[in-house]
Design a protein around this motif. Structure first.
Motif, PDB file in Angstrom:
ATOM      1  N   SER A   1       0.692  -1.110  -0.053  1.00 29.65           N
ATOM      2  CA  SER A   1       0.229  -0.002  -0.196  1.00 29.65           C
ATOM      3  C   SER A   1       0.677   1.225   0.344  1.00 29.65           C
ATOM      4  O   SER A   1       2.438   1.259   0.849  1.00 29.65           O
ATOM      5  CB  SER A   1      -1.286   0.217   1.219  1.00 29.65           C
ATOM      6  N   HIS A   2       0.628   2.120  -1.085  1.00 33.18           N
ATOM      7  CA  HIS A   2       0.915   3.468  -1.087  1.00 33.18           C
ATOM      8  C   HIS A   2       0.154   4.578  -0.711  1.00 33.18           C
ATOM      9  O   HIS A   2      -0.625   4.439  -0.038  1.00 33.18           O
ATOM     10  CB  HIS A   2       1.116   3.684  -2.188  1.00 33.18           C
ATOM     11  N   ALA A   3       0.872   5.765   0.306  1.00 39.09           N
ATOM     12  CA  ALA A   3       0.151   6.725   1.525  1.00 39.09           C
ATOM     13  C   ALA A   3       0.603   8.144   0.944  1.00 39.09           C
ATOM     14  O   ALA A   3       1.841   8.168   0.674  1.00 39.09           O
ATOM     15  CB  ALA A   3       0.760   6.634   2.566  1.00 39.09           C
ATOM     16  N   LEU A   4      -0.326   8.666   0.332  1.00 44.53           N
ATOM     17  CA  LEU A   4      -0.238  10.192   0.364  1.00 44.53           C
ATOM     18  C   LEU A   4      -0.771  10.597   1.429  1.00 44.53           C
ATOM     19  O   LEU A   4      -1.701  10.412   1.909  1.00 44.53           O
ATOM     20  CB  LEU A   4      -1.238  10.269  -1.125  1.00 44.53           C
ATOM     21  N   ASN A   5      -0.307  11.538   1.103  1.00 42.58           N
ATOM     22  CA  ASN A   5       0.025  12.877   2.957  1.00 42.58           C
ATOM     23  C   ASN A   5      -0.363  14.470   2.419  1.00 42.58           C
ATOM     24  O   ASN A   5      -0.071  14.891   1.387  1.00 42.58           O
ATOM     25  CB  ASN A   5       1.310  12.718   3.538  1.00 42.58           C
ATOM     26  N   GLY A   6      -1.118  14.908   3.287  1.00 40.61           N
ATOM     27  CA  GLY A   6      -1.698  16.518   3.109  1.00 40.61           C
ATOM     28  C   GLY A   6      -2.687  17.322   4.078  1.00 40.61           C
ATOM     29  O   GLY A   6      -2.364  16.578   4.994  1.00 40.61           O
ATOM     30  N   ALA A   7      -3.211  18.256   4.270  1.00 39.74           N
ATOM     31  CA  ALA A   7      -3.806  18.626   5.217  1.00 39.74           C
ATOM     32  C   ALA A   7      -4.615  19.524   4.755  1.00 39.74           C
ATOM     33  O   ALA A   7      -4.401  20.319   3.819  1.00 39.74           O
ATOM     34  CB  ALA A   7      -2.672  19.320   6.358  1.00 39.74           C
ATOM     35  N   CYS A   8      -5.539  20.372   5.931  1.00 38.79           N
ATOM     36  CA  CYS A   8      -5.984  21.659   5.877  1.00 38.79           C
ATOM     37  C   CYS A   8      -5.009  22.783   5.113  1.00 38.79           C
ATOM     38  O   CYS A   8      -3.454  22.956   5.175  1.00 38.79           O
ATOM     39  CB  CYS A   8      -6.984  21.679   6.239  1.00 38.79           C
ATOM     40  N   HIS A   9      -5.586  23.994   5.107  1.00 39.38           N
ATOM     41  CA  HIS A   9      -4.462  25.035   4.696  1.00 39.38           C
ATOM     42  C   HIS A   9      -3.845  25.842   5.892  1.00 39.38           C
ATOM     43  O   HIS A   9      -2.826  25.892   5.864  1.00 39.38           O
ATOM     44  CB  HIS A   9      -5.432  26.386   4.196  1.00 39.38           C
ATOM     45  N   CYS A  10      -4.655  25.476   7.434  1.00 41.67           N
ATOM     46  CA  CYS A  10      -4.005  25.998   8.897  1.00 41.67           C
ATOM     47  C   CYS A  10      -2.885  24.353   9.031  1.00 41.67           C
ATOM     48  O   CYS A  10      -2.446  25.119  10.024  1.00 41.67           O
ATOM     49  CB  CYS A  10      -4.870  26.653   9.195  1.00 41.67           C
ATOM     50  N   GLY A  11      -3.051  23.794   8.512  1.00 41.19           N
ATOM     51  CA  GLY A  11      -2.840  22.464   8.898  1.00 41.19           C
ATOM     52  C   GLY A  11      -3.303  21.642   9.892  1.00 41.19           C
ATOM     53  O   GLY A  11      -2.075  21.083  10.909  1.00 41.19           O
ATOM     54  N   ALA A  12      -3.972  21.885  10.816  1.00 46.50           N
ATOM     55  CA  ALA A  12      -4.956  21.520  12.338  1.00 46.50           C
ATOM     56  C   ALA A  12      -5.454  20.479  11.546  1.00 46.50           C
ATOM     57  O   ALA A  12      -5.580  19.534  12.721  1.00 46.50           O
ATOM     58  CB  ALA A  12      -5.790  22.420  13.124  1.00 46.50           C
ATOM     59  N   VAL A  13      -5.893  20.062  10.350  1.00 47.85           N
ATOM     60  CA  VAL A  13      -6.272  18.776   9.664  1.00 47.85           C
ATOM     61  C   VAL A  13      -5.346  18.284   9.068  1.00 47.85           C
ATOM     62  O   VAL A  13      -4.730  17.986   7.872  1.00 47.85           O
ATOM     63  CB  VAL A  13      -7.517  19.445   9.527  1.00 47.85           C
ATOM     64  N   ARG A  14      -4.679  17.294   8.890  1.00 45.12           N
ATOM     65  CA  ARG A  14      -3.628  16.406   8.381  1.00 45.12           C
ATOM     66  C   ARG A  14      -4.271  15.400   8.095  1.00 45.12           C
ATOM     67  O   ARG A  14      -5.045  14.224   8.205  1.00 45.12           O
ATOM     68  CB  ARG A  14      -2.582  15.859   9.413  1.00 45.12           C
ATOM     69  N   VAL A  15      -4.619  14.490   6.968  1.00 43.44           N
ATOM     70  CA  VAL A  15      -4.693  13.456   5.956  1.00 43.44           C
ATOM     71  C   VAL A  15      -3.723  12.249   5.825  1.00 43.44           C
ATOM     72  O   VAL A  15      -2.504  13.154   4.846  1.00 43.44           O
ATOM     73  CB  VAL A  15      -6.148  13.854   5.396  1.00 43.44           C
ATOM     74  N   SER A  16      -4.023  10.983   6.023  1.00 44.95           N
ATOM     75  CA  SER A  16      -3.432  10.363   5.008  1.00 44.95           C
ATOM     76  C   SER A  16      -4.075   9.396   4.726  1.00 44.95           C
ATOM     77  O   SER A  16      -5.287   8.667   4.371  1.00 44.95           O
ATOM     78  CB  SER A  16      -2.018   9.148   6.326  1.00 44.95           C
ATOM     79  N   PHE A  17      -3.710   9.431   3.327  1.00 47.80           N
ATOM     80  CA  PHE A  17      -4.756   8.720   1.949  1.00 47.80           C
ATOM     81  C   PHE A  17      -3.941   7.355   1.440  1.00 47.80           C
ATOM     82  O   PHE A  17      -2.487   7.203   1.231  1.00 47.80           O
ATOM     83  CB  PHE A  17      -5.128   9.385   0.665  1.00 47.80           C
ATOM     84  N   GLU A  18      -4.370   6.482   1.405  1.00 47.21           N
ATOM     85  CA  GLU A  18      -4.064   4.380   1.358  1.00 47.21           C
ATOM     86  C   GLU A  18      -4.515   3.383   0.041  1.00 47.21           C
ATOM     87  O   GLU A  18      -5.307   4.117   0.177  1.00 47.21           O
ATOM     88  CB  GLU A  18      -3.147   4.455   1.905  1.00 47.21           C
TER      89      GLU A  18
END
Ligand SMILES: [Zn+2]
Length: 144
Positions: A2-19
């Motif tokens: 599985s590969h993961a791509l990471n991101g966040a909202c504009h201010c960085g308070a919410v972070r995501v990792s999509f696998e």
């Protein structure tokens, strides 16, 4: 693997990792509903993948409209629409806004335009359960 791509909202308070086990095959959709259009949202999902969301305590807010069937999750600090989710018998399922979270490799992928407005509620629920991404949501400070 599985590969993961990471991101966040504009201010960085919410972070995501999509696998996803097959990131190249993940489709991106532009939902044409009245809410998503206003955000310019484009969604990725993979029923065989996983979406991990980590949010600072209290920053996530939800919005519902129309059929009230899905929750739209927004960062209340910067206003970014992060993802949309539904509860299913198999647990929560989500689609990730790859534009709002600035996911390299997905945000510029050509989007298919989807209009789900005509779909019956049962069809919509079944589709989300079958096609959306298993979701885990954790509230924790970014440094924790
Ligand atoms: Zn934010």
């Amino acid at each position: 693997m599985s590969h993961a791509l990471n991101g966040a909202c504009h201010c960085g308070a919410v972070r995501v990792s999509f696998e996803s086990p097959d990131m190249d095959a993940v489709p991106v959709f532009a939902c044409t509903c009245s809410f998503c259009r206003r955000h310019g949202a484009r969604y990725a999902r993979d029923p065989n993948g996983a979406l991990h969301v980590t949010a600072a305590p209290g920053v996530l807010g939800t919005y519902r409209f129309a059929a009230q069937a899905a929750d739209f999750w927004l960062c209340e600090q910067c206003g970014v629409l992060v993802f949309s989710s539904v509860e299913t018998p198999d647990g929560p399922r989500a689609t990730l806004n790859v534009v709002g979270t600035d996911i390299e490799g997905l945000k510029d992928r050509p989007a298919q335009s989807m209009d789900f407005g005509e779909q019956a509620a049962e069809d919509r629920a079944a589709r989300r359960q079958a096609m959306w991404t298993p979701l885990t949501l954790v509230e924790a400070s970014p440094s924790a």
